[in-house]
Design an enzyme around this catalytic site. Structure first.
Site: not given
Ligand code: CA
Ligand code: UD1
Length: 453
Positions: A15, A22, A101, A225
């Site tokens: 996302r 990420k 993380g 996210n």
């Molecule tokens: Ca999650």
């Protein structure tokens, strides 16, 4: 008891819509995973294990300074599977603490309290009450308030969905027991994943207790996210940093309008106006004032100096009682000595401006050594570059450079020397002398300007 930390960082983060793993996206100028790593170091962990999946090389490259054990999770088969990649490397008697993380704002105090509540094979679980628990694993308690299970949102029935206490995913448990339990976790659930949360039910069935602790602030357990959540946590972190500076006695005009991307230290009575950005290591002395819209990177601004609005300062040293800006650009290698002054639209690079010297308007000063009490007139330019090499300009103490002077380096202007306005100086000038290179002024008497036909 000794502690080992497992940081889960294998998620793809689809996302984020980014090529960067990420956990490398930054909060306050530092990758999220580094915040979590730093907390682990503060906890005095004996070993730190980072479980990675996507972009492993990029991750290791960006985290070269980590003293960590890197473990690859080739396929993301669930949080229990992720933990299992690292936990067998941990000493049986150590407490294993599971962190994430992409949950960057967790606090050391919260984790210390959690870890200290582990005894025997009991599991310490960090939970939080959320107004909207949608998506989270719910904490199921029995009539005695003892935790009996965590039920994932996707697996929860209607009454379980109403539970507001949720699993943060952060837990601590003795490594030997963790490893024994992980063997017993299956993937028979809505997502076909190995859920770490099944640990709770197994422990309860074994007759072990689940002790819970809560964070001081909800943001400590918030995960990232997407970029909207990243920006939200960034702001929360910035406010924390701003409040810490203010608690130490400096003033920030609006703690909601500052960006600290690194380590900023500020002396008391200093003042920072709105919309400033600080990058890398920046030190601001007592009583200094930073005007609106300044960008300051890896620099020191000493006591009582004033940086006026919209100035950019990078890799430079500003001594005390200096005035810079508005609209000045101070580039790497510049040192402004005590009481000097740099005014609007002045660019300086790799230049020393001596004590009490002034360059008040519209100049470029590069690769120069300027002595004390020098006056640099408006529009002065050091021609330091011949197209191949850079050359130095030396201006000795007390010199006066007239406006619109070009100093063609390498060149030296003598002590107390004066350079007439509009000069192009190509040779060294004598001390105490006036030097000028200017074509003689012509007069054409009775000159008629052309008229429109
Ligand atoms: Ca999650
Ligand atoms: C998890 C918890 C849930 C909790 C929530 C809090 C489980 C099964 N569920 O759900 O109870 O309320 O976190 O945010 O643990 N990861 C890996 N490898 C994997 C799977 C995940 O490294 O194979 C990492 C992810 O990168 C992420 C973290 O583990 O950082 C959590 O995984 P995620 O799939 O997001 O779990 P949630 O569904 O959010």
């Amino acid at each position: 008891m000794k502690l080992s930390v497992i940081i889960l960082a294998a998620g793809k983060g689809s996302r984020m819509k980014s090529d960067l793993p990420k956990v490398l996206h930054k909060i306050a100028g530092k990758p999220m995973v580094e915040h979590v790593y730093d907390r682990s170091v503060e906890l005095d962990a004996e070993s730190i294990h980072v479980v990675y999946g996507h972009g492993g090389e990029m991750l290791k490259q960006a985290c070269q300074t980590f003293d960590a054990d890197w473990v690859e999770q080739r396929e993301q088969l669930g949080t229990a599977h992720a933990v299992q990649q690292a936990s067998p490397h941990i000493d049986d008697d150590n407490i294993a603490l599971i962190l994430y993380g992409d949950v960057p704002l967790i606090k050391t105090d919260t984790l210390n309290a959690l870890v200290n509540s582990v005894s025997g094979d009991d599991i310490a679980l960090l939970t939080v009450d959320l107004e909207d628990p949608t998506g989270y694993g719910r904490i199921v308690r029995d009539t005695n308030d003892a935790v009996t299970a965590i039920v994932e949102h996707k697996d929860a029935d209607d009454s379980q969905k109403k539970i507001k206490e949720v699993n943060t995913g952060i837990l601590a448990v003795r490594a030997a027991y963790l490893n024994a339990c992980l063997q017993r976790i299956g993937n028979d659930n809505a997502q076909g994943e190995y859920y770490l949360t099944d640990l709770i039910e197994i422990a309860v069935n074994d007759g072990n207790k689940i002790v819970t602790a809560q964070p001081t602030d909800e943001s400590e357990v918030e995960g990232v996210n997407d970029r909207i959540q990243l920006a939200k946590l960034e702001r929360i972190r910035q406010i924390e940093l701003a409040h810490a500076i203010m608690a130490d006695g400096a003033m920030i005009a609006d703690p909601a309008r500052i960006d600290i991307r690194g380590e900023l230290s500020v002396g008391n009575e200093a003042f920072i106006d709105i919309n400033c950005v600080f990058e890398g290591e920046v030190n601001i002395g007592t009583g200094a004032r930073i005007g609106a819209g300044c960008v300051i990177s890896n620099s020191t601004i000493a006591c009582d100096s004033v940086i006026k609005p919209h100035s950019i300062i990078e890799d430079a040293i500003v001594d005390k009682n200096v005035e810079v800006g508005p609209f000045a650009r101070i580039r790497p290698g510049t040192h402004l000595y005590e009481g000097s002054k740099v005014g609007n639209f002045v660019e300086m690079k790799n230049t020393e401006l001596g004590a009490g010297s002034k360059a008040s308007h519209l100049s470029y000063l590069g690769d120069s050594e300027i002595g004390k009490d020098v006056n640099i007139g408006a529009g002065t330019i050091t021609c330091n570059y011949d197209g191949v090499n850079k050359h130095r300009t030396i201006i000795k103490d007390g010199a006066f450079i007239g406006s619109d002077t070009q100093l063609v380096a390498p060149v030296t202007v003598g002590e107390n020397a004066t350079v007439g306005a509009g000069s192009t100086i190509t040779k060294d000038t004598d001390d105490h002398a006036l030097t000028l290179s200017r074509s003689a002024q012509k007069v054409v008497k009775g000159w008629e300007r052309p008229k429109k036909g």
